[in-house]
Every structure is written in structure tokens, then in C-alpha cells.
Design an enzyme around this catalytic site. Sequence first.
Site, mmCIF file in Angstrom:
data_model
loop_
_atom_site.group_PDB
_atom_site.id
_atom_site.type_symbol
_atom_site.label_atom_id
_atom_site.label_comp_id
_atom_site.label_asym_id
_atom_site.label_seq_id
_atom_site.Cartn_x
_atom_site.Cartn_y
_atom_site.Cartn_z
ATOM 1 N N GLY A 51 0.889 -1.148 0.000
ATOM 2 C CA GLY A 51 0.000 0.000 0.000
ATOM 3 C C GLY A 51 0.917 1.184 0.000
ATOM 4 O O GLY A 51 1.996 1.092 0.559
ATOM 5 N N CYS A 52 0.515 2.294 -0.601
ATOM 6 C CA CYS A 52 1.564 3.285 -0.733
ATOM 7 C C CYS A 52 1.492 4.345 0.343
ATOM 8 O O CYS A 52 2.488 4.862 0.802
ATOM 9 C CB CYS A 52 1.589 3.768 -2.165
ATOM 10 S SG CYS A 52 1.430 5.462 -2.483
ATOM 11 N N GLN A 53 0.300 4.615 0.864
ATOM 12 C CA GLN A 53 0.201 5.673 1.874
ATOM 13 C C GLN A 53 0.216 5.132 3.295
ATOM 14 O O GLN A 53 0.905 5.643 4.153
ATOM 15 C CB GLN A 53 -1.079 6.459 1.649
ATOM 16 C CG GLN A 53 -1.057 7.185 0.348
ATOM 17 C CD GLN A 53 -1.418 8.635 0.510
ATOM 18 O OE1 GLN A 53 -1.712 9.121 1.584
ATOM 19 N NE2 GLN A 53 -1.400 9.356 -0.575
#
Lengths: 144, 414
Positions: A51-53
Site C-alpha cells: 500500500g503506498c500511503q
Amino acid sequence: MSVIQEREDEIVEEFSMFDEWLDKYQHIIEMGQKLTGIDEAFRTDDYKVKGCQSQVWLQPGIENGVVVFKADSDAAITKGLVALMVRVLSGAPAKEIADAPLEFLERIGLREHLSPTRSNGLVSMVKQMKLYAAAYASQEAHHG
Amino acid sequence: MPVFDAGEIASIRSRFPILSRTVHGKPLVYLDNAATSQMPESVIQAVSEFDRTRHANVHRGVHKLSQEATDVHEGSRDRLAKFLNARRREEIVLTKGATESINLVAHAWGRRNLRSGDVVLVSELEHHANIVPWQIVGSENGSIVVPIPALDDGSLDQDAFQKLLDGAKGPVKLLAVQHVSNALGTIHPVKEMVAAARSRGIATLVDGAQSVPHMPVDVQDLDCDFLAFSGHKMHGPTGTGVLYGRYEVLERLPPWMGGGDMIDKVSFSGTTFHEVPWRFEAGTPNFTGAAGFAAALDFLEEIGMDRIHAREAELVAFAHRELSGIPGLRILGTHPDKAGVVSFVMEGIHHYDAGMFLDQMGIAVRTGHHCAQPAMERYGVTGTIRASFAIFTTESEIEALAAGVRRVQKVLGG
Ligand SMILES: Cc1ncc(COP(=O)(O)O)c(C=O)c1O
């Protein structure tokens, strides 16, 4: 009615109390705070869901013949959503987990969190949960 | 004396249709201009007028529509050349954005000029678009990407820069550096940095994605070989962008992509290429976007880049005052030279949670690593909350942000 369906209905009922977005999110965050989290040994990159955030860790396991999940996140809202998913899926029959359409997020007005472009890691977590359950279900079918 | 009076700002705002919409039932507070800015009515009109009356392929037709479309498309090149004070219109390569522009240089220039062990000097704050293309080319020819370290205040370490230029990590062939940091807002002294590189015979590329929209940028004054930027960050349509290239440099470069429009003569025994800049513009270009891009330049010039820069400096100072009074909030990037960006973190509160809550209040900010992961690593964070301004931003919107942040703290108990 399936186990998952029952649990989803219960959540929808619970969320129907909230008119205000803030109350809804506060409830989600509280659910996250009550989540037991994962065993420290599992807090590694191997169990991290992409997941990037916000980051999500997923610890799958088998207890008494059913698939159980523990999970955690570094962001409060994501952690609450993770708790919601664990509550719906953990301990349900493996085949049901693998096939669950999980429409309840839409029914409680949180569908946007599960859209594939959301960078919170939730979509990948659900995918992992289902894959794990599907693998276990096929193993069960094989042996028994 | 404020740069604009309130009436003028109100009249500028009224030109942006999107600013009148609501989000989650609240008036939109749009503070994500560094990612993508908004289009004024005149740009939307220019695009739609083009589509209604001149939509046809450029350069290819003898018919009236194609000629008109070509005039608009090539006209945008003239407008851009003037906007940047380029020596000639052929120095303007039209691309789909800063990313494509940098990749074009990496492939056309980098593949030809970089050898094993050569250094491409970037900064630690670079957007991924100015890191990854160099790594891709480096994986083929053995050139390496070396970052100029950043200091605690968000500026670049100029002493370290001098040492690197002098070959501390190997022979530098290219300085590829951002003008303004998209993650922190710092304005770097690129004119001096370019001059230092050029005096050693080093080629120079400036990533102007965050500077060209917010301040006057004159390529002759900057004196860089290449400058890259995007239209959608300067009130233009997305899918438009520019690679400025010094004519003498462009002229010697081979094409990168092949296709229609970029050739002189094609045969199976060999193909010769069109002249600069069309050699770098393979395929049907975004002519509709070009119509809007030109209108965006009209809008910017009508207000004046000097005044835009001054106004945004005012907004940054105001935001610093509003936000720095909030306990537990830390602004990253405190160097006084900043363009319209304020990036911050909040103690005990994940940027994702803050962004989600601000969104519910109608406030659009960007959260996360801003495509600058090395910069985040440098400051020891996984991401920040970033508010970025435009000419239509108001003090009251910044106050709304500050109030929103306080509310987030109350709910999440940071
Ligand atoms: C400094 C910088 N460089 C490059 C880019 C890439 O721009 P684009 O995505 O429009 O190609 C951006 C956009 O975020 C940027 O801020």
C-alpha cells in the site's frame, strides 16, 4: 444465511446509527483501537501488504480447522477498516471467505476505501485474505 | 502593501468554474495545485472551441480544418517560446508532460552521451520522474545517479555540490536538478548551479515542473541545456508539456520514439529524420491540449508571473504563521526561498488519516511521499501533508486548513 452475510448485516445495522461522517469515522477508529494487532514476529516485510500511503500487516493462520486473521496498520482509519475486515472474515468457513463479495462497505458508505486505486493497502489485504482462504479451502477439499 | 487587493483575487477566482463546487457538502478548498492546478474558463473554452470547430490532425492535411489545427498547434509553440524567452521556436518540443520530457532526454541524450562510471548528478529531493529515467539508462550503460545531499532546512548542500561537480563520485556528465521541490517547496539556486556545471563542460537539465507555473523562468537567463515542465500544473490541460532544449544540443540528438510526423523519408533501406523539434514528436500530438495550453499562458501573462510569484510568497508566509502556532505540527522545508508549497507532519497522526479527515471537510491536500521517496527518507518520515497554492488561493482557505488541522488533532488525539 452465510456466516459472513450475518456479520455484514450486523455491521450495517450498527453503522445505520450514524448520520455524521465524523461519528462514523470515530467508530471505525475505535474498532481499530480495540484490534489486538499481530504478533511481533509477524511485523516484517514478508507479512506487509503493499500500500503506498498507509501500511498494513496481515497474519493469517489456522485454528481448529478454520482460517483466522490478525492484522494491523500504521494509520488509524486504515486500522479501523482492517478491524472491520477481520471481524467479517476471520473464523468464517474458508470457502465463504474466498467467495465473499463484501458489499457491506458500499452499504455503510465506505466503498471508496476499497477501490483499487486507493493507496491504503486495504484492497491488497482483502485479496491476500481471499487467496489464503482459497488455498486452504482447496487443500481441505483435497484431503477430506 | 498586498500584491493583490481582495477584489482582484475574487475576480480571479470567479474565472475558475470548479471553485464553485462543493465536496462532501462543503465548499471546495483546493490546496493541491502542485499535483494539478485548475483551469480557468478561458482554457476550458479554448479547448472546447477547438474541438467544436477545428478538430483535425495537424501537419498532414491540405484541407482547411487541418491547416487551422496546425496553426493553433504550432501557434502554441510560438507562445511557449516567447513565454520562456527561448531564442527560437524550434527549441520547444511539445510533450505530454515533464515526465515524458525528462525521459526524452534520458533516452535521446543519455544513451548517446553517458558511459560506464559517468555520473548523472541529481538532488536528494528529486521527483521520481527525475531519478528513475536515469536509473533505467544507467542499467544499460553503467552510468550512475548520484544525489546532491539536502540540508535540514530543505535547501541543497552547495559545498557538497561543488565537491561532486569536481568529481568526488566520478566524472559528472549531466546535472539534472529540480528548480523547486514539489515535496517541500524550496527554490534552489539553479542559475548558479547551472553556471557552475557549464563552466566545467557539464550538460544541464532543469526540472521546472514546480517553477515554471509559479515564477518567471527565462531560459536564456537560466542558460540550461534542457528544461522540462507540464501544462496541467499551470492552469492548462493535462497531456501537455514541454521540453525546452538549447538548439545546438537538440540538433545533434537522435530521435527517441519513431513514428509518423518525425520522419523525413522512410524506406526499408533506411529512414531519415525530420528536423528539430518535430524529430522528437512522433505520432499525432495533443493538439486539443495545445489550444488550451496557449490559453493558459495568456491567463498567466495577463496576471504576470512576477506578481504570481510575489502573491504565492505571501501565501506561504501566511501559511507558515497559521500552521506553526499549532502544537505538535512540524513544517518540513523552512528555507526562506519557497514557492507555493507548505509540507508538514503532525505528531502521532498518520498523514493518511489527516488527509482523509481534511477531505471530509472539503479540503483537498496531498498526503504521502509526493513521488519523492528519497526526500522523505532524508527527513525521516514516511510521508507528509502538503498544501500547495495557486493564484486563486486565499488567506481564508489557509485559515480553513489550519482550523481543519486542529480539528483532526482533536479527533485523532495527536
Ligand atoms: C518536480 C516535479 N517533477 C516532475 C513531475 C512530473 O510531472 P508529470 O507527472 O506532469 O509528468 C512533477 C509532478 O508531480 C514534479 O512535481
